[in-house]
Write an enzyme that holds these catalytic residues in place. Structure first.
Site, PDB file in Angstrom:
ATOM      1  CB  SER A 143      34.244   7.553  25.851  1.00 29.79           C
ATOM      2  OG  SER A 143      34.514   7.542  27.217  1.00 29.79           O
ATOM      3  NE  ARG A 153      40.775   4.045  24.641  1.00 35.06           N
ATOM      4  CZ  ARG A 153      41.814   3.686  25.416  1.00 35.06           C
ATOM      5  NH1 ARG A 153      42.830   2.994  24.914  1.00 35.06           N
ATOM      6  NH2 ARG A 153      41.827   4.002  26.689  1.00 35.06           N
ATOM      7  CD  GLU A 211      36.680   5.170  22.854  1.00 36.88           C
ATOM      8  OE1 GLU A 211      37.239   6.220  23.245  1.00 36.88           O
ATOM      9  OE2 GLU A 211      36.392   4.225  23.614  1.00 36.88           O
TER      10      GLU A 211
HETATM   11  C1  LIG Z   1      29.365   1.493  29.747  1.00 41.73           C
HETATM   12  C2  LIG Z   1      30.529   1.390  28.799  1.00 41.73           C
HETATM   13  C3  LIG Z   1      31.802   1.717  29.230  1.00 41.73           C
HETATM   14  C4  LIG Z   1      32.902   1.615  28.346  1.00 41.73           C
HETATM   15  N1  LIG Z   1      34.144   1.932  28.815  1.00 41.73           N
HETATM   16  C5  LIG Z   1      35.215   1.802  27.999  1.00 41.73           C
HETATM   17  C6  LIG Z   1      36.538   2.081  28.485  1.00 41.73           C
HETATM   18  O1  LIG Z   1      36.750   2.434  29.649  1.00 41.73           O
HETATM   19  N2  LIG Z   1      37.570   1.936  27.629  1.00 41.73           N
HETATM   20  C7  LIG Z   1      37.384   1.520  26.340  1.00 41.73           C
HETATM   21  O2  LIG Z   1      38.379   1.392  25.612  1.00 41.73           O
HETATM   22  N3  LIG Z   1      36.141   1.253  25.860  1.00 41.73           N
HETATM   23  C8  LIG Z   1      35.067   1.383  26.650  1.00 41.73           C
HETATM   24  N4  LIG Z   1      33.810   1.112  26.164  1.00 41.73           N
HETATM   25  C9  LIG Z   1      33.621   0.762  24.750  1.00 41.73           C
HETATM   26  C10 LIG Z   1      33.632  -0.742  24.445  1.00 41.73           C
HETATM   27  O3  LIG Z   1      33.224  -1.483  25.574  1.00 41.73           O
HETATM   28  C11 LIG Z   1      35.024  -1.209  24.011  1.00 41.73           C
HETATM   29  O4  LIG Z   1      35.436  -0.540  22.832  1.00 41.73           O
HETATM   30  C12 LIG Z   1      35.056  -2.736  23.763  1.00 41.73           C
HETATM   31  O5  LIG Z   1      36.395  -3.113  23.572  1.00 41.73           O
HETATM   32  C13 LIG Z   1      34.231  -3.161  22.558  1.00 41.73           C
HETATM   33  O6  LIG Z   1      34.206  -4.577  22.544  1.00 41.73           O
HETATM   34  P1  LIG Z   1      32.997  -5.359  21.876  1.00 41.73           P
HETATM   35  O7  LIG Z   1      33.255  -6.807  22.018  1.00 41.73           O
HETATM   36  O8  LIG Z   1      31.693  -4.887  22.433  1.00 41.73           O
HETATM   37  O9  LIG Z   1      33.140  -4.905  20.366  1.00 41.73           O
HETATM   38  P2  LIG Z   1      31.986  -4.364  19.401  1.00 41.73           P
HETATM   39  O10 LIG Z   1      31.424  -3.112  19.950  1.00 41.73           O
HETATM   40  O11 LIG Z   1      31.033  -5.465  19.103  1.00 41.73           O
HETATM   41  O12 LIG Z   1      32.841  -4.036  18.106  1.00 41.73           O
HETATM   42  C14 LIG Z   1      33.728  -2.948  18.118  1.00 41.73           C
HETATM   43  C15 LIG Z   1      34.638  -3.079  16.893  1.00 41.73           C
HETATM   44  O13 LIG Z   1      35.484  -4.202  17.068  1.00 41.73           O
HETATM   45  C16 LIG Z   1      35.348  -5.114  15.975  1.00 41.73           C
HETATM   46  N5  LIG Z   1      35.502  -6.446  16.509  1.00 41.73           N
HETATM   47  C17 LIG Z   1      34.855  -7.025  17.548  1.00 41.73           C
HETATM   48  N6  LIG Z   1      35.304  -8.291  17.731  1.00 41.73           N
HETATM   49  C18 LIG Z   1      36.247  -8.510  16.779  1.00 41.73           C
HETATM   50  C19 LIG Z   1      37.068  -9.629  16.428  1.00 41.73           C
HETATM   51  N7  LIG Z   1      37.013 -10.797  17.087  1.00 41.73           N
HETATM   52  N8  LIG Z   1      37.900  -9.490  15.367  1.00 41.73           N
HETATM   53  C20 LIG Z   1      37.965  -8.329  14.671  1.00 41.73           C
HETATM   54  N9  LIG Z   1      37.232  -7.238  14.971  1.00 41.73           N
HETATM   55  C21 LIG Z   1      36.374  -7.334  16.006  1.00 41.73           C
HETATM   56  C22 LIG Z   1      33.953  -4.838  15.392  1.00 41.73           C
HETATM   57  O14 LIG Z   1      33.898  -5.192  14.032  1.00 41.73           O
HETATM   58  C23 LIG Z   1      33.866  -3.323  15.590  1.00 41.73           C
HETATM   59  O15 LIG Z   1      34.500  -2.655  14.545  1.00 41.73           O
HETATM   60  C24 LIG Z   1      32.702   1.198  27.021  1.00 41.73           C
HETATM   61  C25 LIG Z   1      31.409   0.857  26.591  1.00 41.73           C
HETATM   62  C26 LIG Z   1      30.328   0.952  27.473  1.00 41.73           C
HETATM   63  C27 LIG Z   1      28.963   0.558  26.991  1.00 41.73           C
END
Ligand SMILES: Cc1cc2nc3c(=O)[nH]c(=O)nc-3n(C[C@H](O)[C@H](O)[C@H](O)COP(=O)(O)OP(=O)(O)OC[C@H]3O[C@@H](n4cnc5c(N)ncnc54)[C@H](O)[C@@H]3O)c2cc1C
Length: 330
Positions: free
Chosen positions: A229, A179, A304
């Site tokens: 998480s 992660r 996380e």
């Molecule tokens: C119900 C639920 C279940 C989940 N289950 C999981 C799971 O099973 N496994 C898991 O790993 N995660 C899980 N997550 C967490 C989350 O969905 C992941 O971490 C996901 O990858 C975040 O993506 P995002 O586009 O929403 O990023 P954001 O939350 O918007 O950003 C997260 C980070 O990534 C950076 N970021 C986003 N886009 C870019 C880009 N294009 N370039 C550079 N940096 C960037 C942001 O600056 C920030 O630091 C879950 C979340 C929820 C709400």
């Protein structure tokens, strides 16, 4: 960093016409439904626009942050003096470049990408089918499920740095760890990713995805806003201490509330928003749980989720909690 003023807003509007939003309510769109508005939100439509935007922001000495679906972000309660960059609808293309390799833009919705690959008869990313984020966010977090991570399938990542320059990195240079990736320490915007999969049976992959989604529906809270998480389930500590949810439960935190935020009674590694939670409520729970679990189990869990402060800086949530204690709300 300088404040975002109207003349900068006009310059940005000149670079990304029609794709600049003023005082955009991040909280309302984040998965936790917590937090304030950012001064500007910009959605570039091309790599050229993204490069020009990054250069202008650097020259103006204004803070910027990149967001995806905000499914892993806790947004501070006050207005955020920064420019948020989101690679949305214009950055979602996916194309097959050889029998087992695809090139995907970073704004792609991860469950949609998992379905696209399954239909193409390419397997290996079924474990991501229930992760509600963009590919950019998934790469940054090296996310995944069932003890797997996206990094294992990465061939290369293309990003745009703060000077607007394009950078290509091979997987070996992305420093993928549990992660975590090099992008957590850089100020790059991930734009495109090459992924290598295995050829496989689409029907078998579809069945696997259905069973993963069914298991997640039973295990995770779905009715109240949450960010998945809260603490990492690092395989090394998992072997010695078990999953974070079990440690949190043993330390007596399941169901405990601070303001409108509560440790989910369904799964202790989730914090849910009962409607009026503040970012400070969630940070308090995260900080207090981290210390209490360390005292009772002897293991310091790493969060996380990441926190966006009022200057647009992104922090690991436990560091943000310690700043909150020493400096008050940001
Ligand atoms: C119900 C639920 C279940 C989940 N289950 C999981 C799971 O099973 N496994 C898991 O790993 N995660 C899980 N997550 C967490 C989350 O969905 C992941 O971490 C996901 O990858 C975040 O993506 P995002 O586009 O929403 O990023 P954001 O939350 O918007 O950003 C997260 C980070 O990534 C950076 N970021 C986003 N886009 C870019 C880009 N294009 N370039 C550079 N940096 C960037 C942001 O600056 C920030 O630091 C879950 C979340 C929820 C709400």
């Amino acid at each position: 960093m300088r404040p975002v003023d109207d003349s900068l807003a006009r310059r940005i509007e000149g670079i990304c016409p029609g794709r600049v939003k003023t005082r955009y309510d991040l909280g309302r769109h984040s998965w936790w439904r917590i937090g304030g508005a950012v001064r500007l939100l910009v959605e570039p439509a091309s790599l050229a626009e993204l490069s020009a935007l990054r250069l202008v922001l650097r020259e103006a000495e204004v803070a910027s942050l990149v967001i995806g679906e905000m499914s892993n972000l806790l947004i501070c309660d006050s207005p955020i003096n920064a420019v948020a960059i989101r690679l949305g609808t214009h950055f979602r293309a996916a194309e097959r470049i050889d029998p087992v390799t695809v090139s995907v833009e970073s704004g792609a919705w991860v469950p949609g990408l998992a379905r696209f690959l399954q239909r193409q008869g390419l397997t290996g990313l079924e474990h991501t089918c229930g992760i509600p984020g963009t590919l950019g966010g998934l790469i940054m977090m090296n996310g995944g499920s069932l003890r797997q991570s996206i990094g294992a399938n990465v061939v290369s990542v293309t990003s745009i740095d703060a000077a607007g320059e394009m950078v290509h990195r091979k997987r070996e240079d992305c420093e993928f760890a549990y992660r975590d990736s090099i992008f957590a320490r850089l100020d790059d915007v991930i734009a495109k990713v090459e992924l290598r999969l295995e050829p496989g049976d689409p029907l078998a992959a579809r069945r696997r995805m259905h069973s993963i989604l069914r298991a997640r529906r039973l295990k995770f809270p779905r009715k109240l806003p949450n960010c998945g998480s809260v603490f990492k389930s690092d395989p090394a500590s998992y072997a010695d201490f078990g999953p974070p949810g079990a440690m949190i439960e043993r330390a007596g935190w399941k169901g405990v509330a601070r303001g409108g935020a509560q440790v989910s009674p369904l799964h202790a590694n989730f914090i849910v928003n009962h409607g009026a939670a503040k970012a400070a409520d969630v940070l308090s729970l995260i900080g207090e749980i981290q210390e209490s679990v360390e005292a009772t189990c002897g293991h310091r869990m790493q969060p996380e989720v990441r926190y966006v402060d009022q200057n647009g800086r992104i922090w690991p949530a436990d560091r943000a909690y310690r700043r909150l204690l020493s400096e008050g709300p940001t």
